[in-house]
Design an enzyme around this catalytic site. Structure first.
Site, PDB file in Angstrom:
ATOM      1  N   LYS A 116     -20.661  15.191 -13.711  1.00  0.00           N
ATOM      2  CA  LYS A 116     -20.267  13.773 -13.669  1.00  0.00           C
ATOM      3  C   LYS A 116     -20.551  13.075 -14.990  1.00  0.00           C
ATOM      4  O   LYS A 116     -19.838  12.146 -15.375  1.00  0.00           O
ATOM      5  CB  LYS A 116     -20.971  13.060 -12.521  1.00  0.00           C
ATOM      6  CG  LYS A 116     -20.764  13.717 -11.150  1.00  0.00           C
ATOM      7  CD  LYS A 116     -19.300  13.896 -10.784  1.00  0.00           C
ATOM      8  CE  LYS A 116     -19.133  15.062  -9.817  1.00  0.00           C
ATOM      9  NZ  LYS A 116     -17.749  15.508  -9.649  1.00  0.00           N
ATOM     10  N   HIS A 235     -20.245   8.289   3.683  1.00  0.00           N
ATOM     11  CA  HIS A 235     -19.576   8.999   2.585  1.00  0.00           C
ATOM     12  C   HIS A 235     -18.513   9.987   3.039  1.00  0.00           C
ATOM     13  O   HIS A 235     -18.030  10.789   2.248  1.00  0.00           O
ATOM     14  CB  HIS A 235     -20.584   9.692   1.666  1.00  0.00           C
ATOM     15  CG  HIS A 235     -21.556   8.721   1.060  1.00  0.00           C
ATOM     16  ND1 HIS A 235     -21.138   7.607   0.376  1.00  0.00           N
ATOM     17  CD2 HIS A 235     -22.896   8.676   1.064  1.00  0.00           C
ATOM     18  CE1 HIS A 235     -22.201   6.923  -0.021  1.00  0.00           C
ATOM     19  NE2 HIS A 235     -23.278   7.536   0.387  1.00  0.00           N
ATOM     20  N   ARG A 292      -9.115  19.388  -6.992  1.00  0.00           N
ATOM     21  CA  ARG A 292      -8.560  20.158  -5.868  1.00  0.00           C
ATOM     22  C   ARG A 292      -7.488  19.355  -5.161  1.00  0.00           C
ATOM     23  O   ARG A 292      -7.315  18.161  -5.430  1.00  0.00           O
ATOM     24  CB  ARG A 292      -9.684  20.430  -4.858  1.00  0.00           C
ATOM     25  CG  ARG A 292     -10.282  19.136  -4.344  1.00  0.00           C
ATOM     26  CD  ARG A 292     -11.144  19.283  -3.121  1.00  0.00           C
ATOM     27  NE  ARG A 292     -11.444  17.991  -2.543  1.00  0.00           N
ATOM     28  CZ  ARG A 292     -12.417  17.178  -2.948  1.00  0.00           C
ATOM     29  NH1 ARG A 292     -13.215  17.535  -3.940  1.00  0.00           N
ATOM     30  NH2 ARG A 292     -12.589  16.012  -2.376  1.00  0.00           N
TER      31      ARG A 292
END
Ligand code: MV4
Length: 511
Positions: A116, A235, A292
């Site tokens: 990240k 989440h 993806r």
């Protein structure tokens, strides 16, 4: 074009990929663990090979078994789906070594966006706005305090190797910083084998909006509009839609061009998603890149009239994108519900089991992407998502109405599903007005639902039971749902409870 593709996945996404293969005249090969022998993806693919015991660590996550099966079956490509090995650069590398095409980005692009902080560096280099904070992992407690003060509270600590909220902690004040650091770091260490953290300003009530991109191997990159994914529970996305209710053509162009710049700078190929947070003033900030195909890809397919899985396969085979940015036209509105075998009345506890009977919704604007059938047993070894119900309409209101109609048609007995939750969410003024943000559902489940529970307390439940049971029996005998029945007092019966009764009827072996 490829002759034969191995699908390194299970459930609805494996079915979705097998369908794209069939549409393209490419043979499909399923792999399955011991508990997936009778799964729908095995039945729909052209061939299937066993890859070991139920735990995914010993089957779907074992690269050697996947490559071995692909070699044995004579496959020239592997599609990883989502989850499992989809974002693991080691599979992409193993494919290169085995001379098999990996249907996805290169291992290098995956690594660049997998970190990240590396991704934040790329964004910074190409002037894509990032949330204020650190570009590198934080090294010491002193640095942490200094940077938190400089950024201003609240802040959020995130895992360098993370994504999807794991190893993430928001921090309101300086006194909570040290404990949050320990928690987030050990969670990240456990989940990713990497406890390093970085820091961002914590945005209040942002929306989660992501841009779909397609990049071929010849330098052509397009964006296919956005998906609004703000309705999440802990989440996990629950409802996704395209377009976002707050989007404007100008903001879409800015975010789309930012996503394309990032993809280009990261050497990205194939289908990918660039996630952003968008605040109340419609400022957008880059969050992360998902390397993806995503669960929610169908809503983009519905509003762009594209087949993203087919595009992925064509791109991996070396073909050029068959359209340019100016050919991408958005039409109408699509909304997706993720249907899970879980009990929304009991803290969403997973509810695996045998599906005894089931009705699949259909009709105008409805698409059901799922991986189950009546008589099949949902294993408790994997994520209990049964599939996705998607509605398209010429506008948002029509998409909502069609989705509500399809949810009313849907039932499955033998297992519990979260379908009633979607009926509830879709009926709220907040959702109907598009007034949603990242913690909306968590807030709603904690606060907004209290009044409902009072109205349907156990007394009234018992009072309704006998009548509903009789109605269910009558309708079951007629092959109908009691969904549109009206009680003597003119009130609507609860479909959830009525179908619960139907479930008990179906459970009776003597019937
Ligand atoms: C944030 C945020 C607020 N500010 N980052 C959660 C998952 C991960 N992909 C990023 N997440 C968030 N990052 C900053 N700087 C709020 C969230 C967040 C969230 C994001 C998307 C969807 C649901 C969410 C629920 C809680 C927090």
């Amino acid at each position: 074009m490829f002759r034969k593709i191995l699908i390194a996945n299970r459930g609805e996404i494996a079915v979705r990929i097998a369908r794209a293969c069939r549409d393209m005249g490419v043979r499909s090969v399923a792999v399955y663990s011991d508990v997936d022998r009778a799964s729908l993806h095995v039945r729909i693919a052209d061939e299937a090979y066993p890859i070991g015991p139920a735990p995914s660590r010993e089957s779907y996550l074992v690269i050697d078994k996947i490559i071995g099966a692909a070699r044995y079956a004579g496959c020239d490509a592997i599609h990883p789906g989502y989850g499992f090995l989809a974002e693991n650069p080691a599979l992409a590398r193993a494919c290169v070594e085995a001379g098999i095409k990996f249907i996805g980005p290169t291992a290098e692009a995956m690594e660049k966006f997998g970190s990240k902080t590396a991704a934040r560096h790329v964004a910074r280099e190409v002037n894509v706005p990032t949330v204020p904070g650190t570009l590198d992992p934080i090294e010491s407690a002193d640095e942490l305090i200094a940077i938190a003060r400089q950024t201003g509270f609240p802040v959020v600590l995130k895992a360098v190797a993370g994504g999807g909220g794991k190893g993430m902690r928001s921090v309101e004040r300086e006194s909570e910083l040290a404990a949050a650091w320990r928690d987030a770091s050990s969670e990240a260490q456990n989940a990713f084998g990497d406890g390093r953290l970085y820091l961002e300003k914590y945005l209040l009530k942002p929306r989660h909006i992501e841009i779909q991109v397609l990049a071929d191997q010849h330098g052509n990159i397009v964006y296919l509009g956005e998906r609004e994914c703000s309705v999440q529970r802990r989440h996990q996305k629950v409802i996704e839609e395209a377009p976002s209710p707050i989007m404007t053509p100008e903001l879409r162009r800015q975010m789309g061009e930012a996503a394309v710049k990032l993809a280009r700078a990261g050497g990205y190929t194939n289908a990918g998603t660039v996630e952003f947070l968008v605040d109340a003033e419609r400022n957008f900030y880059f969050l992360e890149v998902n390397t993806r195909l995503q669960v929610e890809h169908p809503v983009t397919e519905m509003v762009t009239a594209t087949d993203l899985v087919k595009s992925q396969i064509q791109i991996a085979a070396g073909e050029r994108l068959p359209f340019a940015q100016e050919d991408v036209v958005l039409r109408g509105h699509a909304i997706e519900c993720r249907i899970y075998a879980e009990d929304p009345e009991n803290n969403f506890f997973p509810s695996p089991g045998t599906i005894l009977a089931r009705r699949e919704p259909s009709g105008p604007g409805i698409r059901l992407d799922d991986g189950v059938y009546a008589g099949w047993t949902v294993p408790n070894d994997y994520d209990p998502m049964l599939g996705k119900l998607i509605a398209w309409g010429s506008n948002r209101a029509e998409a909502i109405a069609r989705l509500q109609r399809a949810l009313d048609e849907y039932y499955a007995t033998g297992i519990k599903t979260n379908v009633s939750l979607f009926r509830e969410i879709l009926a709220t003024p907040d959702f109907q007005n598009g007034d949603i943000y990242t913690r909306w559902l968590d807030d709603y489940l904690r606060e907004g639902r209290k009044s409902d529970t009072a109205a349907t307390g156990s007394d009234s439940k018992r009072a309704q039971s006998a009548a509903l049971f009789a109605a269910a029996l009558w309708h079951a005998g007629n092959g109908e749902s009691p969904a549109h029945g009206t009680r003597a007092d003119g009130s609507e019966p609860s479909r959830w409870r009525a179908e619960g009764r139907l479930g008990q009827v179906d459970r009776e072996p003597s019937r």
